[in-house]
Enzyme design. Structure first.
Site, mmCIF file in Angstrom:
data_model
loop_
_atom_site.group_PDB
_atom_site.id
_atom_site.type_symbol
_atom_site.label_atom_id
_atom_site.label_comp_id
_atom_site.label_asym_id
_atom_site.label_seq_id
_atom_site.Cartn_x
_atom_site.Cartn_y
_atom_site.Cartn_z
ATOM 1 N N HIS A 82 0.846 -1.200 0.000
ATOM 2 C CA HIS A 82 0.000 0.000 0.000
ATOM 3 C C HIS A 82 0.872 1.237 0.000
ATOM 4 C CE1 HIS A 82 -3.951 1.829 0.344
ATOM 5 N NE2 HIS A 82 -3.339 2.800 1.012
ATOM 6 N N ASP A 161 -13.929 2.819 6.569
ATOM 7 C CA ASP A 161 -12.927 3.605 5.825
ATOM 8 C C ASP A 161 -13.500 4.111 4.511
ATOM 9 O OD1 ASP A 161 -10.287 4.722 5.403
ATOM 10 O OD2 ASP A 161 -10.151 3.268 3.793
ATOM 11 N N ARG A 168 -13.078 12.663 4.201
ATOM 12 C CA ARG A 168 -11.794 13.363 4.446
ATOM 13 C C ARG A 168 -11.330 14.071 3.185
ATOM 14 N NH1 ARG A 168 -8.087 8.955 5.770
ATOM 15 N NH2 ARG A 168 -6.477 10.516 5.997
ATOM 16 N N SER A 183 -6.788 4.546 8.384
ATOM 17 C CA SER A 183 -7.407 4.304 7.081
ATOM 18 C C SER A 183 -6.698 3.170 6.349
ATOM 19 C CB SER A 183 -7.334 5.604 6.258
ATOM 20 O OG SER A 183 -7.552 5.356 4.906
ATOM 21 N N LYS A 187 -8.050 -1.224 6.252
ATOM 22 C CA LYS A 187 -8.428 -1.998 5.059
ATOM 23 C C LYS A 187 -7.385 -3.052 4.713
ATOM 24 C CE LYS A 187 -7.498 1.817 1.826
ATOM 25 N NZ LYS A 187 -7.744 3.053 2.552
#
Ligand code: URA
Length: 435
Positions: A82, A161, A168, A183, A187
């Site tokens: 990520h 999220d 956001r 966040s 996930k």
């Protein structure tokens, strides 16, 4: 418990208990707390900050807002990557097929564009038919059949999220270590992975612009992953300039396919191979990162990664002919250049401005309901350290509407800084955290 009391508590620098955070997240996910109250709390949390215990509680509450996927019936390791987000960052589209082709499963739950940064889901959706909203069952089926599956948060996986992320983006509450950590990790931990490679961006196009903030974000995420029994490492990587040559959805899909064909921009190829190498290593497919890098190179050179991407696109409903025919992607009708008004060496860019410019062309969202124009884009002709002559093009803008073009051009032109003396090239991977 009432949301209004929790907003006041955080506004006045109070500390939340785990029960309070659980209430906030579960009631918001169920739709019992309206967006305006959650927005107010997010802004209070952004300004006042969350401590270690609050951050861990928030991550866990968001993780348990949905299911944690169980892949125990699927043989082999499951590893994901990520990125904290940047401009032109499209490595997911490249490394997922590389790593899947090399024998490690990649169950990837990604986000949409956030603030000035692009999102993997938005990029993939420029491929006609590509479905990023698979059900959990379909997600597992695609993963079993091709070793990779790329989807967004669903009603089942980290739904908190999904809602908070969009909020956001529209309320300027993105750049905060605790909110980013919760966040991302909620996930990622819901994906049922064994290991996670984090690409934490640093520089003028990152949410964390200072290297020490990026390192702190990396440390908190790696710590949370390890506490939950996952292997994790973070690479602190340069975002002082866009990654690769293009930003914009269709353009980035093309650039990713080019890398899978053994071509494409060097920085993008190098980072994609490096992240793949770490995924192979943490996924116990290679004995060292070095061996992982060789395996990644082999997957590209043999064409196996490209074929894996083709299969993945097909299984998710996309038109896999995109691999051979880029003309099926949405394209902008018009283009124009931003020309350099000086000669010198390119010393720095205010990279965030490129992301904002792209969003202004329609490539990003200003409100969470906005539709994206997948065809618009920016092509960057110069890299930091390059010599530039007056009159040379710096950026080509691909656009459909001229409504904001003057402002976009001015922003882009102002984002370049030149020097009379040679400037060193940027180092792509600046540090490692968690090894
Ligand atoms: N990426 C995410 O998934 N969440 C953030 O908050 C920032 C980047």
């Amino acid at each position: 418990m009432r949301a209004v009391d929790l907003i006041r508590k955080k506004r006045d620098s109070g500390e939340h208990s785990r029960e309070e955070i659980n209430f906030l997240i579960s009631a918001y996910t169920r739709g019992e707390i309206p967006d305006y109250q959650m927005s107010a709390w997010l802004m209070a949390a952004w300004i006042r900050g969350l401590n270690h215990a609050e951050r861990a509680a928030l991550t866990e509450a968001m993780l348990h807002s949905g299911e944690v996927v169980d892949h125990s019936d699927l043989p082999g390791k499951k590893v994901d990557k990520h990125s904290t987000g940047g401009v032109g960052d499209k490595t997911s589209l490249i490394l997922a097929p590389i790593v899947a082709a090399g024998g490690v499963n990649v169950p990837m739950i990604s986000g949409r564009g956030l603030g000035h940064t692009g999102g993997t889901l938005d990029k993939l959706e420029s491929i006609p038919g590509f479905n990023t909203a698979l059900s959990l069952q379909e997600f597992k089926r695609v993963l079993r059949e091709c070793g990779m599956s790329l989807i967004g948060q669903t009603a089942e996986i980290a739904p908190a999220d999904k809602k908070i992320y969009a909020l956001r983006d529209a309320t300027s509450t993105v750049e905060n270590i605790s909110l980013i950590c919760a966040s991302i990790m909620s996930k990622k931990l819901a994906e049922g992975i064994d290991a996670l490679v984090l690409d934490v961006k640093t520089g003028s196009g990152a949410f964390m612009q200072k290297e020490e903030d990026s390192v702190q974000l990396a440390e908190v995420m790696v710590e949370i992953a390890k506490r939950m029994g996952k292997k994790a490492v973070a690479l602190i990587t340069d975002m002082d300039q866009p990654l690769g040559r293009f930003a914009g959805h269709s353009h980035e899909v093309i650039e990713s396919i080019e890398v899978l064909k053994g071509r494409g921009a060097k920085d993008l190829r190098d980072l994609s191979l490096e992240l793949s190498a770490w995924m192979f290593f943490l996924g116990e497919r290679s004995k060292s990162v070095e061996e992982g890098r060789k395996l990644a190179e082999e997957m590209v050179a043999s064409g196996r990664a490209l074929e894996r991407f083709r299969k993945g696109i097909d299984l998710q409903g996309g038109d896999e002919s995109v691999i051979d025919d880029y003309s099926i992607l949405p394209a902008a009708r018009l283009h124009t250049d931003v020309i350099s008004s000086t000669s010198g060496f390119l010393a720095a860019t205010n990279c965030m401005e490129f992301g904002i410019a792209l969003a202004m062309l329609g490539g990003g969202r200003e409100t969470k309901e906005d539709k994206i124009d997948h065809g618009v884009g920016l092509e960057f002709h110069k890299r930091i350290g390059d010599r530039v002559e007056k009159g040379e093009p710096l950026v080509t803008i691909y656009y459909n509407s001229a409504a904001k073009l003057d402002e976009v051009k001015a922003r882009i032109a102002a984002a370049f800084t030149f020097s009379d003396t040679k400037v060193p090239e940027k180092i792509l991977v600046r540090r490692l955290v968690g090894v």
